[in-house]
Design a protein around this motif. Structure first.
Motif: not given
Length: 261
Positions: A156-178
């Motif tokens: 969860r991002p603090p305060g339910n804020r929108t994910p940043t581009d850096g956060e998306i880039a970090l976890f996108l490989p895991f999602l694609l593998r998912h």
């Protein structure tokens, strides 16, 4: 020395005294017609100082890609995500991985966990998740039988804020593998963040929704249907008409009435 020359020299000395000259700078007169002395030998330049070698460290996104690629099942993927260093992990309570039936053939992907999801460690369990369950039930689908849920971000991002581009880039490989491990036949993208990230699109969700797209995967591509996020529908009830239209399109596709491009 002739008397006239002597008087001229004395007059020149008196003139210098009048100008304030009170000391001689050289012990001998300067011969301005002599050849200049040779230049001093050039001293060797010191060798440049080299900075100490730094250890090679893979950037976070590259390390995440390697961890994701090594996961051979969902349990290993979840463990790899838990090991990935991210500031989000330090501020969240629980890792939110997935819920539903992985073998159902229908995978739904949201943006990020909210407060209820963070507390319980499951995606879409808050108010918006309850609305999503009712929406899916309206076309005869249940998360315990017919679909599988996850998010782009597992924390969860603090305060339910929108994910940043850096956060998306970090976890996108895991999602694609998912996606590769679940092997769904159809994917529903809930909201603009997962739609733009996975479809590599610049348009907003209102332009992307309402039709099937192709989602690039490790093995080719999958049909993906962007639609409005339930949280948005709670804020904008008038948009439920468009969401219902997307649900009808999904139902007809699952029934074989429509073949996605």
């Amino acid at each position: 020395m002739q008397a006239g020359m002597r008087e001229e020299l004395l007059a020149a000395l008196r003139l210098q005294l009048d100008w304030g000259v009170d000391e001689a700078l050289e012990a001998a007169p300067l011969d301005r017609f002599a050849a200049p002395p040779p230049p001093p030998a050039e001293l060797p330049r010191p060798a440049p100082r080299l900075a100490p070698a730094l250890p090679l460290v893979a950037p976070p996104a590259a390390a995440a890609s390697a961890l994701a690629a090594a996961a051979q099942d969902l349990a290993a993927l979840r463990a790899a995500i838990a090991e990935t260093d991210s500031p989000l992990r330090d501020t969240a309570t629980n890792l939110v991985f997935a819920d539903g039936v992985a073998e159902s053939g229908l995978m739904m992907i949201g943006e990020a966990p909210g407060a209820d999801e963070d507390r319980l460690g499951r995606p879409f369990v808050g108010v918006s998740g309850q609305l999503l369950d009712r929406m899916m039930a309206s076309i005869g689908l249940e998360r315990s039988r017919n679909f599988y849920l996850t998010n782009i971000l597992p924390w969860r991002p603090p305060g339910n804020r929108t994910p940043t581009d850096g956060e998306i880039a970090l976890f996108l490989p895991f999602l694609l593998r998912h996606i590769a491990l679940v092997r769904p036949r159809h994917v529903v993208l809930l909201g603009g963040t997962p739609a733009k990230a996975l479809l590599r699109a610049k348009e907003g969700i209102t332009r992307l929704r309402g039709r099937w797209h192709r989602l690039p995967t490790e093995e080719g591509s999958l049909p993906a249907l962007p639609t409005l996020h339930p949280a948005y529908l709670l804020r904008s009830p008038a948009a439920k008409r468009e969401a219902w239209s997307d649900l009808v399109l999904l139902r007809r596709t699952l029934d074989g009435e429509i073949t996605p491009p």
